[in-house]
Design an enzyme around this catalytic site. Sequence first.
Site: not given
Ligand code: CAO
Length: 415
Positions: A16, A138, A167, A246-247
């Site tokens: 998001q 979030e 988010d 607020g106030g």
């Molecule tokens: N080709 C190949 N690999 C890809 C890719 C692509 N096109 N797109 C993504 N990937 C890979 C990433 O490189 C990552 O690999 P590694 O773990 O080997 O480095 C993997 O996919 C997963 O990415 P991720 O760890 O970001 O995804 P997740 O689902 O485990 O975590 C989240 C999700 C949101 C918790 C994490 O991305 C995060 O903390 N983001 C930052 C904070 C944030 O934006 N949070 C908001 C979430 S809701 O808006």
Amino acid sequence: MKALEGVRILDMTHVQSGPTCTQLLAWFGADVIKVERPGVGDATRGQLQDIPDVDSLYFTMLNHNKRSVTLNTKADKGKEIFTKLIEECDVMVENFAPGALDRMGFSWERIQEINPRMIYASVKGFGPGPYADCKVYENVAQCAGGSASTTGMLGEVPMVTGAQIGDSGTGLNLAFGIVTALFHRTHSGKGQRVECAMQDGVLNLCRVKLRDQQRLAHGPLDEYSQAGSGVPFGDAVPRAGNDSGGGQPGRILKCKGWETDPDSYTYFITQAAVWKNVCDVIGKPEWKEDPDYATPKARLQRLDEVFDAIEVWTMTKGKFEVMEICNPLNIPVGPILSMKEIAEDMSLRETGTIVEVDHPERGKYLTVGNPVKLSDSPSEVVRSPLLGEHTDEILKEVVGFSDEEIKIAKDEGAV
Ligand code: CAO
């Protein structure tokens, strides 16, 4: 021309926060190229699906006006294509877990080498410090940013809010940072990093509570209902229920029909300037001159009594009726609108705040439109792309691949 026409965004965002940002830029005319893993795509495509095998509303409502290219950025051929995309784009946006882009081989240093004009924008849960490596969603941000501890009823559990301040809120900050960096680039000729932490974004929105934390050192917070109720304050800002931040004291009060309609309530603010009007409306003209009620300071000691009396009146009226009566008297009130009422509100459709979109697989659905209105760059909401819908087009037009090269990339599983 749209305000951001000519700006090309390499969109590595998912879920998001990041997609909120790039959607906003796309609404203003930027060419947003959403990079997704072949066969998988943004995880939200498949989350909370209401129609089997059709992109979820979660996904569609965050990815309008974008083009989708599938690309495995971990494969050699994928890296080659990705490098070309970095060369051709103005901005790269990502919100992967900390370090994910570096692990792919695209550190900030490497990106600058490829394209020194590139603006590289990231959302992470936390900024540098003890939690920098954490994955964050979030509600974690709401808790870590001071929102949860200050939301909810006094003496009850901390509460998260339905507004996605961590988010979508951080996505808005990121969009602002990107546009600012684009402006800076017009002078400097160089790109730069833009970093937004979700904790920072939530805290920024909670500034009135940080204000109150410091006021607490100088005595009780008089405008909090607990002060008038004689409940002592601790050493941290307490949850203040529906007290106004607020106030000008305000509360949520019942309206006619509240027994059966969960949203038959109004927010009512006893703004000092219109106190006399409030007294007349609720049938308490004697409070206008009575020193126990006539001044804001005196009323702070008896907010429960004041709001109880106002509620006796609001309970005789519907929430819209309260508004019709109070608005001409300049008394600030607001009906508690349900999502159903908002979805059916035709005035929001007319302003483009809510838009009906047609999607080839799901049919018609409602989404939020651009909340920022520019007179010379109106936003038109275009449906979200199917996974990889624009892969060939982008490989040809942006990367410069021939049909043969596209075939090879496909055969290698890079796109
Ligand atoms: N080709 C190949 N690999 C890809 C890719 C692509 N096109 N797109 C993504 N990937 C890979 C990433 O490189 C990552 O690999 P590694 O773990 O080997 O480095 C993997 O996919 C997963 O990415 P991720 O760890 O970001 O995804 P997740 O689902 O485990 O975590 C989240 C999700 C949101 C918790 C994490 O991305 C995060 O903390 N983001 C930052 C904070 C944030 O934006 N949070 C908001 C979430 S809701 O808006």
